[in-house]
Design an enzyme around this catalytic site. Sequence first.
Site, PDB file in Angstrom:
ATOM      1  N   ASP A  46       0.843  -1.200   0.000  1.00 48.43           N
ATOM      2  CA  ASP A  46       0.000   0.000   0.000  1.00 48.43           C
ATOM      3  C   ASP A  46       0.873   1.243   0.000  1.00 48.43           C
ATOM      4  OD1 ASP A  46      -2.559   1.541   0.408  1.00 48.43           O
ATOM      5  OD2 ASP A  46      -1.432   2.135   2.197  1.00 48.43           O
ATOM      6  N   TYR A  51       3.420   9.870   0.095  1.00 48.20           N
ATOM      7  CA  TYR A  51       4.502   9.261   0.861  1.00 48.20           C
ATOM      8  C   TYR A  51       5.853   9.606   0.223  1.00 48.20           C
ATOM      9  CZ  TYR A  51       0.614   6.462   2.709  1.00 48.20           C
ATOM     10  OH  TYR A  51      -0.577   6.055   3.272  1.00 48.20           O
ATOM     11  N   LYS A  73      -3.235   5.906  -4.001  1.00 49.86           N
ATOM     12  CA  LYS A  73      -4.264   6.855  -3.605  1.00 49.86           C
ATOM     13  C   LYS A  73      -4.288   8.088  -4.499  1.00 49.86           C
ATOM     14  CE  LYS A  73      -3.621   5.095   1.061  1.00 49.86           C
ATOM     15  NZ  LYS A  73      -2.317   4.438   0.903  1.00 49.86           N
TER      16      LYS A  73
END
Length: 334
Positions: A46, A51, A73
């Site tokens: 994930d 990030y 995402k």
Amino acid sequence: MRPRQPDLPRLGFGAAALGNLYTPVSDETAQAAVDAALAAGLDYFDTAPHYGFGLSESRLGDLLPNSARISTKVGRRLEPIDAPADAVRHGFAGAAPFEPVFDYSYDGVMATFEASLARLGRERVDVLLAHDLGRMTHGDAHPAQLKAFLEGGYRAMVELREAGLVGAIGLGVNEWQVCLEAAAHADFDVFLLAGRYTLLEQSALDSFLPTCVAKGVSVIAGGPFNSGILVEDAASGAPLHYNYEPAPKEIVERVARLRAVCRDHGVALPAAALRFPLAHPAVISVVPGLASAAQVNQALDWLDAPIPAAFWRDLRQAGLLHAEAPAPEDERPA
């Protein structure tokens, strides 16, 4: 619409640390962590553009085979800025020179998804999640951000799924309330809920998880250690963390009670924390943050550790488990 259940393993690899969350992670350490996961059959990762402002996705793009499963995402654009290379910004150390800007619009979601595919070196992803909707993140701006998503970004995600570029769609959030709010207006396949259904915190059982079961929506349990406190060494004297901040007194005291029951039964607290969410019928995978090969191997050991039924019974009798919380069985998981 019948939800599309993602085909995911019970344990996933939370890859925020590969974006240098709080501290730099070398390329060699990142590769060793990913290699250890793949060697053990852990092939679900994930990530998100947020990030490390693309770093986590780029590293996974370099290191993963096409057979590995990925969730990423949408909801933030990465805008180029001038920034020192060693700066810590938004919690990421030495992050790339971009600024994350919330954008849940149709065009924003389409553009950020295309950029994610380029960094990941892929033509599709298994799960696409709208990142960090909710009042915890947006405060008074929450209604406007949710409206922008429901009127724009959600439509983009549905189109991507129908085009076969995404296997399943949902939200990746830190609060279950926004999942219920969004689900009243749109259909989702999966929710990644971080830190809100754990051995420490179980309010999601009151309405969120029953709703997911009724609708056939899958749940990925992120943040099973509540950002640290369920895995950190309480005897070290170092600060304990909850919700990415120093833990308040009442949380520290509750965890101390959990540790006491663990000691009575010879159970490692992190092992119980990993196993607990998976007992709920809505939860298909648990995803801790992992930063090294040692952490990967430790998580695998914890997941496979035998935990007696009496342990869960004593937690419930001590008022440390919600009355409706399913508990794992007292045998090794299959």
